[in-house]
Write an enzyme that holds these catalytic residues in place. Structure first.
Site, short mmCIF file in Angstrom:
data_model
loop_
_atom_site.label_atom_id
_atom_site.label_comp_id
_atom_site.label_asym_id
_atom_site.label_seq_id
_atom_site.Cartn_x
_atom_site.Cartn_y
_atom_site.Cartn_z
N ASN A 9 -0.64 3.51 -39.41
CA ASN A 9 -0.63 3.37 -37.94
C ASN A 9 -1.65 2.29 -37.58
OD1 ASN A 9 -0.87 3.64 -35.19
ND2 ASN A 9 -1.76 5.71 -35.25
N TRP A 10 -1.12 1.15 -37.15
CA TRP A 10 -2.03 0.04 -36.86
C TRP A 10 -2.74 0.18 -35.51
CZ3 TRP A 10 1.24 -4.86 -38.64
CH2 TRP A 10 1.23 -4.91 -40.04
N LYS A 11 -2.34 1.15 -34.72
CA LYS A 11 -2.96 1.36 -33.40
C LYS A 11 -2.99 0.05 -32.61
CE LYS A 11 -5.47 5.24 -35.33
NZ LYS A 11 -6.63 6.11 -35.32
N HIS A 96 0.03 11.68 -30.79
CA HIS A 96 -1.22 11.32 -31.48
C HIS A 96 -2.41 11.76 -30.63
CE1 HIS A 96 -4.43 8.90 -33.22
NE2 HIS A 96 -3.71 8.89 -34.32
N GLU A 98 -5.02 10.31 -29.79
CA GLU A 98 -5.60 9.33 -28.86
C GLU A 98 -4.89 9.37 -27.50
OE1 GLU A 98 -5.65 6.17 -31.74
OE2 GLU A 98 -7.29 7.19 -32.75
N GLU A 165 -3.43 16.28 -38.19
CA GLU A 165 -4.56 15.36 -38.09
C GLU A 165 -5.72 16.03 -37.37
OE1 GLU A 165 -3.28 11.06 -38.46
OE2 GLU A 165 -3.00 11.54 -36.37
N GLY A 171 -10.87 8.55 -37.99
CA GLY A 171 -11.75 7.40 -37.80
C GLY A 171 -13.22 7.70 -37.99
N SER A 204 -9.01 9.82 -41.89
CA SER A 204 -9.86 9.18 -42.90
C SER A 204 -9.25 9.20 -44.30
CB SER A 204 -11.26 9.81 -42.90
OG SER A 204 -11.88 9.61 -41.64
N GLY A 225 -4.81 5.46 -40.51
CA GLY A 225 -5.22 4.53 -39.47
C GLY A 225 -5.99 3.37 -40.09
N GLY A 226 -7.31 3.46 -40.05
CA GLY A 226 -8.20 2.36 -40.48
C GLY A 226 -7.82 1.72 -41.81
P1 PGA Z 1 -7.89 7.13 -39.60
O1 PGA Z 1 -6.82 7.42 -38.45
O2 PGA Z 1 -7.13 7.02 -40.90
O3 PGA Z 1 -8.54 5.84 -39.19
O4 PGA Z 1 -8.84 8.28 -39.62
C1 PGA Z 1 -5.77 8.33 -38.66
C2 PGA Z 1 -4.88 8.39 -37.46
O5 PGA Z 1 -5.36 8.22 -36.32
O6 PGA Z 1 -3.65 8.61 -37.59
#
Ligand code: PGA
Length: 243
Positions: A9-11, A96, A98, A165, A171, A204, A225-226
């Site tokens: 997920n590139w956000k 998600h 966020e 998650e 993150g 993470s 994510g990251g």
């Molecule tokens: P992260 O994000 O791998 O940077 O912890 C995961 C996500 O938000 O799906």
């Protein structure tokens, strides 16, 4: 048999130029990846068209980071299923943490999004997970169960992915213990009552913990994510070796 799904997920990252560079590094690194797993990336909307051209002929599939429940209309900043299907998008992330946190998305809205995805032929990746405070107060299972019951209502488990998650792990560099992540994924599967449901872990995930996570019996993939922003590290995750 549940086929693991490894999704990045590139956000709100990656211009089209950056996406092209990423793909130039990534594709050769997955040329020999076994086809016992699905590989997916969720670019921002502006890079979807570029990515749709670049993934042609590869095993990489596309996901969107959202999808609306209407086919079109006065919904500023939203995206309709047909706009995604035009670019061969296969999956849609919904719920998600966020948008749940920053835009107060409710389980009901998430359910509308997921139903719309399914009825239009997209596979929703529905995210659930508890906050740090909820876990400390011993409420994690209750919170996740509510998200599962309300968010997945009326959905077909055969055309669905659930991503567990834990919000405190997103993150932060703090990964959930693989045995605990596995336990929660097993609980989700039993609540949904579908042995074939694909359940990912997210939070993470990185090259250093992917092999252990993918060795767990109830974890059928990851949402990253990251570590998906760097082609080399996402390729290492894609090339996991479960013990
Ligand atoms: P992260 O994000 O791998 O940077 O912890 C995961 C996500 O938000 O799906």
């Amino acid at each position: 048999m549940r086929k693991p799904v490894i999704a990045g997920n590139w956000k709100m990252h990656m211009t089209c130029a950056q996406a092209r560079e990423w793909m130039a590094t990534f594709l050769p690194l997955i040329a020999a990846t076994p086809n016992d797993r699905e590989l997916v990336v969720a670019p921002p909307f502006t890079a979807i068209s570029t990515m749709a051209d670049l993934v042609k002929g590869s095993t990489l599939e596309l996901s969107s980071q959202n999808v609306h429940w209407e086919g079109h209309g006065a919904y500023t900043a939203e995206i309709a299923p047909g706009m995604l299907l035009e670019h061969d998008v296969v999956y849609a992330i919904v719920g998600h943490s966020e948008p749940r946190k920053y835009f107060s998305e409710s389980d009901e809205q998430i359910n509308h999004r997921a139903r719309s995805a399914q009825s239009n032929g997209l596979i929703p990746i529905v995210c659930v997970g508890e906050t740090d405070e909820q876990r400390t107060r011993g409420e994690a299972e209750r919170v996740i169960r509510r998200q599962v019951e309300q968010g997945l209502e009326g959905l077909d488990p055969a055309k669905l992915i659930v991503a567990y998650e834990p919000i405190w792990a997103i993150g932060t560099g703090k990964t959930c213990e693989s045995t605990e992540a596995n336990r929660i994924c097993g609980l989700i599967r039993s609540w949904v009552g579908s042995p074939d449901l694909i359940i990912q872990y997210g939070g993470s995930v990185k090259p250093g913990n992917i092999d252990e996570l993918m060795s767990m019996s109830d974890i059928d993939g990851v949402l990253v994510g990251g570590a998906s922003l760097e082609a080399e590290s996402f390729a290492r995750i894609a090339n996991y070796q479960a013990g």
